[in-house]
Design an enzyme around this catalytic site. Structure first.
Site, PDB file in Angstrom:
ATOM      1  N   TRP A 189       0.866  -1.179   0.000  1.00 23.47           N
ATOM      2  CA  TRP A 189       0.000   0.000   0.000  1.00 23.47           C
ATOM      3  C   TRP A 189       0.901   1.227   0.000  1.00 23.47           C
ATOM      4  O   TRP A 189       1.872   1.288   0.762  1.00 23.47           O
ATOM      5  CB  TRP A 189      -0.910   0.035   1.240  1.00 23.47           C
ATOM      6  CG  TRP A 189      -1.670   1.329   1.280  1.00 23.47           C
ATOM      7  CD1 TRP A 189      -2.758   1.664   0.525  1.00 23.47           C
ATOM      8  CD2 TRP A 189      -1.357   2.484   2.070  1.00 23.47           C
ATOM      9  NE1 TRP A 189      -3.143   2.953   0.798  1.00 23.47           N
ATOM     10  CE2 TRP A 189      -2.299   3.481   1.736  1.00 23.47           C
ATOM     11  CE3 TRP A 189      -0.375   2.792   3.013  1.00 23.47           C
ATOM     12  CZ2 TRP A 189      -2.292   4.760   2.322  1.00 23.47           C
ATOM     13  CZ3 TRP A 189      -0.357   4.057   3.593  1.00 23.47           C
ATOM     14  CH2 TRP A 189      -1.320   5.019   3.254  1.00 23.47           C
ATOM     15  N   GLU A 230      -2.942  -3.045  -2.585  1.00 23.80           N
ATOM     16  CA  GLU A 230      -4.086  -2.501  -1.842  1.00 23.80           C
ATOM     17  C   GLU A 230      -4.480  -1.110  -2.327  1.00 23.80           C
ATOM     18  O   GLU A 230      -3.704  -0.165  -2.280  1.00 23.80           O
ATOM     19  CB  GLU A 230      -3.736  -2.441  -0.347  1.00 23.80           C
ATOM     20  CG  GLU A 230      -4.858  -1.882   0.519  1.00 23.80           C
ATOM     21  CD  GLU A 230      -4.482  -1.850   2.000  1.00 23.80           C
ATOM     22  OE1 GLU A 230      -3.337  -2.204   2.348  1.00 23.80           O
ATOM     23  OE2 GLU A 230      -5.353  -1.443   2.803  1.00 23.80           O
ATOM     24  N   LYS A 232      -7.110   2.371  -2.388  1.00 27.94           N
ATOM     25  CA  LYS A 232      -7.772   3.215  -1.388  1.00 27.94           C
ATOM     26  C   LYS A 232      -8.575   4.286  -2.111  1.00 27.94           C
ATOM     27  O   LYS A 232      -8.230   4.693  -3.222  1.00 27.94           O
ATOM     28  CB  LYS A 232      -6.703   3.856  -0.487  1.00 27.94           C
ATOM     29  CG  LYS A 232      -7.264   4.521   0.752  1.00 27.94           C
ATOM     30  CD  LYS A 232      -6.173   4.780   1.786  1.00 27.94           C
ATOM     31  CE  LYS A 232      -6.747   5.467   3.006  1.00 27.94           C
ATOM     32  NZ  LYS A 232      -5.798   5.498   4.120  1.00 27.94           N
ATOM     33  N   ASP A 263      -9.520  -3.448   1.444  1.00 24.32           N
ATOM     34  CA  ASP A 263      -9.623  -2.983   2.824  1.00 24.32           C
ATOM     35  C   ASP A 263     -11.043  -2.449   3.016  1.00 24.32           C
ATOM     36  O   ASP A 263     -11.507  -1.607   2.236  1.00 24.32           O
ATOM     37  CB  ASP A 263      -8.569  -1.886   3.066  1.00 24.32           C
ATOM     38  CG  ASP A 263      -8.515  -1.418   4.513  1.00 24.32           C
ATOM     39  OD1 ASP A 263      -9.591  -1.134   5.088  1.00 24.32           O
ATOM     40  OD2 ASP A 263      -7.409  -1.317   5.066  1.00 24.32           O
ATOM     41  N   HIS A 266     -11.769   1.273   2.670  1.00 26.94           N
ATOM     42  CA  HIS A 266     -11.218   2.006   1.527  1.00 26.94           C
ATOM     43  C   HIS A 266     -12.178   2.178   0.358  1.00 26.94           C
ATOM     44  O   HIS A 266     -11.764   2.330  -0.788  1.00 26.94           O
ATOM     45  CB  HIS A 266      -9.950   1.299   1.026  1.00 26.94           C
ATOM     46  CG  HIS A 266      -8.792   1.428   1.951  1.00 26.94           C
ATOM     47  ND1 HIS A 266      -7.507   1.091   1.607  1.00 26.94           N
ATOM     48  CD2 HIS A 266      -8.719   1.879   3.223  1.00 26.94           C
ATOM     49  CE1 HIS A 266      -6.691   1.310   2.622  1.00 26.94           C
ATOM     50  NE2 HIS A 266      -7.403   1.782   3.626  1.00 26.94           N
ATOM     51  N   HIS A 290      -8.356  -6.755   4.140  1.00 31.04           N
ATOM     52  CA  HIS A 290      -7.988  -6.013   5.345  1.00 31.04           C
ATOM     53  C   HIS A 290      -9.294  -5.719   6.056  1.00 31.04           C
ATOM     54  O   HIS A 290     -10.054  -4.853   5.619  1.00 31.04           O
ATOM     55  CB  HIS A 290      -7.266  -4.708   4.995  1.00 31.04           C
ATOM     56  CG  HIS A 290      -5.787  -4.871   4.898  1.00 31.04           C
ATOM     57  ND1 HIS A 290      -4.932  -3.802   4.786  1.00 31.04           N
ATOM     58  CD2 HIS A 290      -5.013  -5.986   4.938  1.00 31.04           C
ATOM     59  CE1 HIS A 290      -3.681  -4.263   4.740  1.00 31.04           C
ATOM     60  NE2 HIS A 290      -3.708  -5.579   4.827  1.00 31.04           N
ATOM     61  N   ASP A 298     -12.213   8.257   8.857  1.00 35.99           N
ATOM     62  CA  ASP A 298     -11.190   7.284   9.234  1.00 35.99           C
ATOM     63  C   ASP A 298     -11.526   5.914   8.670  1.00 35.99           C
ATOM     64  O   ASP A 298     -12.690   5.534   8.605  1.00 35.99           O
ATOM     65  CB  ASP A 298     -11.082   7.192  10.758  1.00 35.99           C
ATOM     66  CG  ASP A 298     -10.058   6.141  11.167  1.00 35.99           C
ATOM     67  OD1 ASP A 298      -8.902   6.279  10.764  1.00 35.99           O
ATOM     68  OD2 ASP A 298     -10.423   5.182  11.859  1.00 35.99           O
ATOM     69  N   ASP A 300      -9.823   3.104   9.834  1.00 39.31           N
ATOM     70  CA  ASP A 300      -9.079   2.133  10.646  1.00 39.31           C
ATOM     71  C   ASP A 300      -9.557   1.970  12.080  1.00 39.31           C
ATOM     72  O   ASP A 300      -8.749   1.765  12.981  1.00 39.31           O
ATOM     73  CB  ASP A 300      -7.592   2.520  10.636  1.00 39.31           C
ATOM     74  CG  ASP A 300      -7.008   2.456   9.242  1.00 39.31           C
ATOM     75  OD1 ASP A 300      -6.911   1.348   8.714  1.00 39.31           O
ATOM     76  OD2 ASP A 300      -6.689   3.510   8.680  1.00 39.31           O
ATOM     77  N   ASP A 330      -6.779  -4.913   9.944  1.00 37.56           N
ATOM     78  CA  ASP A 330      -6.049  -3.653   9.781  1.00 37.56           C
ATOM     79  C   ASP A 330      -6.799  -2.523  10.475  1.00 37.56           C
ATOM     80  O   ASP A 330      -7.738  -1.968   9.933  1.00 37.56           O
ATOM     81  CB  ASP A 330      -5.863  -3.334   8.287  1.00 37.56           C
ATOM     82  CG  ASP A 330      -5.049  -2.065   8.087  1.00 37.56           C
ATOM     83  OD1 ASP A 330      -4.411  -1.610   9.063  1.00 37.56           O
ATOM     84  OD2 ASP A 330      -5.054  -1.517   6.966  1.00 37.56           O
TER      85      ASP A 330
HETATM   86  C1  RNT Z   1      -3.695   2.355   4.751  1.00 42.65           C
HETATM   87  C2  RNT Z   1      -3.809   0.911   4.460  1.00 42.65           C
HETATM   88  C3  RNT Z   1      -2.661   0.070   4.919  1.00 42.65           C
HETATM   89  C4  RNT Z   1      -2.165   0.436   6.289  1.00 42.65           C
HETATM   90  C5  RNT Z   1      -1.107  -0.490   6.811  1.00 42.65           C
HETATM   91  C6  RNT Z   1      -0.470   0.048   8.035  1.00 42.65           C
HETATM   92  O1  RNT Z   1      -4.806   3.063   4.447  1.00 42.65           O
HETATM   93  O2  RNT Z   1      -5.005   0.407   4.969  1.00 42.65           O
HETATM   94  O3  RNT Z   1      -3.001  -1.262   4.832  1.00 42.65           O
HETATM   95  O4  RNT Z   1      -3.211   0.497   7.190  1.00 42.65           O
HETATM   96  O5  RNT Z   1      -0.205  -0.746   5.826  1.00 42.65           O
HETATM   97 ZN    ZN Z   2      -5.305  -1.719   4.871  1.00 39.12          ZN
END
Ligand code: RNT
Ligand code: ZN
Length: 424
Positions: A189, A230, A232, A263, A266, A290, A298, A300, A330
């Site tokens: 990523w 990955e 986003k 993810d 994302h 993820h 956010d 995460d 993640d």
């Molecule tokens: C970031 C991605 C990625 C990170 C990690 C730490 O938006 O989700 O996967 O969270 O690499």
């Molecule tokens: Zn991620």
């Protein structure tokens, strides 16, 4: 104290009910036992890592907020915390490392200088703990990422620095996979993007494509390592443009036979990642997930068993794709007990998978094929009220981890005895 006999009694009652709707619980628990989640090391120290001088998580489109005391300050502390977390999660799981978590000694080892030696300690520890490893290049929290661009930078020197980093990360992954006899997934990523509307999207994407071709020049045996990319939608400071978008990586992954990493945080909030599984797997053999939780800006937050996670698990099972999907966690939250956060996320994901495995799939398929759409929805709704909690508690007991909420006091005890004594 847990009441084992009560848990067993509830389980037997639940089993009768599942039998009646045609679900074989023994088979389900066997499948659940074979699922390994990849636990992300970075929840343990707010993505700090062990580079010297210490890298600070700044920019790069991701941010950790909160200052809860007790984060891991050294590799030993991080290992200790991970061990605690694993002891509260049923099953055998993996560990997902970021490149900045190597053992670099006292000097500065820059990202374009890392080598397998720096991760030997992790490999030894993984062997000892019976864990398998996954790996990630760290293309953020570094002066060469300050411009907001890494692999897609218009500056050749910057681009080459990151190409070298990622190439090394792939070779480290292959080494890990070989040592641990399990393919190590190397996920890439990058934060590249811009806050405001760019004019020249084209050049950055063309440069990224070219850089990726260089990064992936060396082929490794898939028994040692596998690549994933990955995408986003947007990050902090990259609201208007992200070079590595979903379309970009999907195109790249399909054309090069790489894995795609989805993810949960994302995508557009109303977009369903669950729906993508059966689409992407028509063209790719494997997907990395993820599991995360987006909350407004956010992406995460700590994973909970919400509809998104449940739908995802259901789709994996309905697509018969358990062997094609790699599930990593993640999230990073520095505002609560970090060990507890790991365990909440992992248990929630496993619980969602359990519920998915317990769905009366044959029945659902039959009524769908018969065109009985009312019954399809009704069976799904009634399945929600089935006693999966009793099965979960029994599974925890069988796997020798605390059932129900009994693990919470374990985390509190660990906090008093260990993490509260750390002076950050
Ligand atoms: C970031 C991605 C990625 C990170 C990690 C730490 O938006 O989700 O996967 O969270 O690499
Ligand atoms: Zn991620």
């Amino acid at each position: 104290m847990t009441n084992d006999s009560e848990i067993k009694r509830s389980y037997l009652l639940a089993k009768e009910r599942y039998d009646r709707i045609g679900v074989n619980i023994d088979g389900v628990l066997e499948k659940l036992k074979n699922i390994s989640l990849s636990l992300h090391c970075w929840q343990g120290d707010d993505l700090g890592g062990f580079e010297k001088p210490n890298a600070h998580l700044e920019g790069g489109g991701i941010q950790v907020t909160g200052n809860y005391p007790g984060k891991a300050r050294t590799i030993d502390e991080l290992r200790m915390d991970l061990k605690k977390a694993y002891s509260l999660i049923p099953g055998l799981h993996r560990l997902n490392l970021h490149a900045i978590y190597g053992e670099f000694g006292t000097g500065l080892v820059d990202r374009n200088e890392i080598s397998p030696d720096h991760y030997k300690g992790w490999i030894d520890w993984a062997k000892q703990e019976n864990l398998k490893l996954d790996f990630n290049a760290t293309c953020f929290s570094h002066p060469n990422a300050d411009s907001g661009f890494t692999l897609s930078s218009k500056d050749k020197v910057i681009r080459e620095f990151w190409i070298e980093h990622v190439r090394r990360c792939r070779s480290i992954s292959a080494y890990m996979g070989q040592e641990l006899k399990s393919p190590c997934i190397h996920n890439l990523w990058i934060p590249d993007g811009t806050k405001d509307i760019p004019v020249d999207r084209w050049t950055h994407r063309a440069l990224l494509k070219e850089a990726l071709d260089k990064v992936y020049e060396t082929e490794y045996n898939p028994s040692k390592m596998k690549d994933s990319l990955e995408s986003k939608l947007f990050g902090i400071g990259s609201e208007a443009f992200v070079v590595g978008s979903h379309e970009f990586y999907m195109g790249y992954a399909i054309s090069k036979g790489k894995m795609l990493c989805l993810d949960l945080g994302h995508f557009h909030p109303t977009e369903s990642v669950a729906d993508k599984i059966s689409a992407i797997l028509q063209f790719l053999d494997e997907i990395l997930l993820h599991v995360s939780r987006g909350v407004r800006w956010d992406s995460d937050h700590v994973v909970i068993m919400n509809d998104e996670v449940r739908n995802l698990a259901e789709e994996i099972v309905r697509s018969n794709a358990l062997d094609n999907i790699h599930i990593a966690l993640d999230f990073f939250d520095a505002s609560m007990n970090r060990v507890g956060a790991w365990v909440i996320g992992a248990r929630a994901t496993l619980k969602a998978l359990l519920i998915a495995l317990l769905q009366p799939l044959e029945k659902l398929k039959n009524v769908e094929n018969e065109g009985d759409l009312f019954a399809r929805l009704a069976v799904m709704e009634e399945a929600r009220a089935m006693p999966y909690g009793a099965v979960w508690n029994y599974y925890c007991l069988k796997m020798d981890v605390p059932p129900g909420d009994f693990w919470i006091e374990d985390v509190h005890r660990y906090e008093t005895k260990v993490t509260n004594k750390r002076k950050n």
